[in-house]
Design an enzyme around this catalytic site. Structure first.
Site, short mmCIF file in Angstrom:
data_model
loop_
_atom_site.label_atom_id
_atom_site.label_comp_id
_atom_site.label_asym_id
_atom_site.label_seq_id
_atom_site.Cartn_x
_atom_site.Cartn_y
_atom_site.Cartn_z
N GLY A 126 -7.75 9.22 -0.60
CA GLY A 126 -8.20 10.06 0.51
C GLY A 126 -8.33 11.53 0.15
N HIS A 131 0.85 -1.20 0.00
CA HIS A 131 0.00 0.00 0.00
C HIS A 131 0.88 1.25 0.00
CE1 HIS A 131 -2.94 3.02 1.03
NE2 HIS A 131 -3.83 2.17 0.58
N SER A 169 -10.42 7.10 -3.65
CA SER A 169 -11.66 7.88 -3.58
C SER A 169 -12.81 7.24 -4.36
CB SER A 169 -11.42 9.32 -4.06
OG SER A 169 -10.47 9.96 -3.22
N GLU A 199 0.62 3.97 1.46
CA GLU A 199 0.88 4.56 2.78
C GLU A 199 2.03 3.84 3.48
OE1 GLU A 199 -3.16 4.30 4.11
OE2 GLU A 199 -3.70 5.84 2.65
P1 13P Z 1 -9.75 6.15 -0.19
O1 13P Z 1 -10.89 5.30 -0.75
O2 13P Z 1 -10.04 6.68 1.17
O3 13P Z 1 -9.28 7.16 -1.16
O4 13P Z 1 -8.52 5.13 0.03
C1 13P Z 1 -8.15 4.28 -0.99
C2 13P Z 1 -7.15 3.35 -0.47
O5 13P Z 1 -6.03 3.72 -0.16
C3 13P Z 1 -7.54 1.94 -0.33
O6 13P Z 1 -6.43 1.14 -0.05
#
Ligand code: 13P
Length: 255
Positions: free
Chosen positions: A176, A98, A216, A100
């Protein structure tokens, strides 16, 4: 035609949200909301909620996944969780790579590969995330970058193991932010990923592999994204934290 033969998967990535108590409440609301779904439905929860999630979803159509896994089998890795620990709990899926984790926790293409291989070896299904950031998109290197990320993540993964691999295309700038990729952008990159899979494993594996879009995705844009020929599902962050919003996306994928 190919798309109809692939498994559509909507997976929630809860990220660092919901205590175990709150998770139990959300799962209670999700079970009736996604019952009879026309696609596979997965919830990836924090480690602390996995045991409860497995217990609560037994006998339902909800599948449970983790958000990360360590690549070593066991040992002196304080704070880490192994693939065997997840399997023993009854966890079926895990997310690797991911953005992040790449951004905040020093994840590299090489460690994504190690995690992916360890998870597959333990019998988990793996959702491998790839995707470019805004600067990379603006520089025009999206396709090259995603090709590279995909190739390195799958190094040493066999064609047989690909049955347990899902690729999630998640443009970092869309995560996000409320700024979704257009359905054309999502399609373009998901198709490029499928092309790399064909180069690596042949057309049959490429045609059979589920490629998701994430960033999103919500009830309002899911229909259009999921209608694209190479977008087989979604990896959902924010909208997976509310039962009705998640169920609406699941319903769109089942059409
Ligand atoms: P969002 O749907 O909050 O943009 O996040 C997507 C995501 O990172 C799923 O792993």
């Amino acid at each position: 035609m190919d798309k109809q033969n692939r498994k559509a998967i909507i997976a929630g990535n809860w990220k660092m949200n919901k205590t175990a108590t709150e998770a139990a409440e959300l799962i209670d609301a999700l079970i009736p909301a996604v019952k009879g779904a026309g696609c596979e439905v997965v919830i990836c929860t924090p480690f602390t909620s996995l045991a409860a999630a497995v217990e609560k979803t037994r006998g339902t159509n909800l599948h449970v996944g983790a958000e990360n896994v360590h690549f070593e089998k066991s040992g002196a890795y304080t704070g880490e969780i192994s693939a065997d620990m997840l399997v023993d709990l009854g966890v079926e899926y895990v997310i690797t790579g991911h953005s992040e984790r790449r951004q905040y926790f020093a994840e590299t293409d090489e460690t994504v590969n190690k995690r992916t291989r360890a998870a597959l070896a333990a019998g988990l299904k793996v959702i491998v995330c790839v995707g470019e950031n805004l600067a990379q998109r603006e520089q025009g290197v999206t396709e090259e970058l995603v090709r590279l990320q995909t190739k390195i993540a799958l190094g040493g993964v066999s064609a047989e193991e690909m049955k347990n691999v899902v690729i999630a295309y998640e443009p970092v700038w869309a995560i996000g932010t409320g700024r979704t990729a257009t359905s054309e952008q999502a399609q373009e990159v998901c198709a490029a990923i499928r092309k790399v899979l064909a180069e690596l494993y042949g057309q049959a594996v490429a045609t059979a592999t589920t490629v998701q879009y994430g960033g999103s995705m919500n009830a309002a844009n899911a229909d259009e994204l999921l209608a694209k020929p190479d977008v087989d599902g979604g990896l959902i962050g924010g909208a997976s934290l509310k039962a009705d919003a998640f169920a609406a996306i699941v319903a769109a994928a089942g059409k």
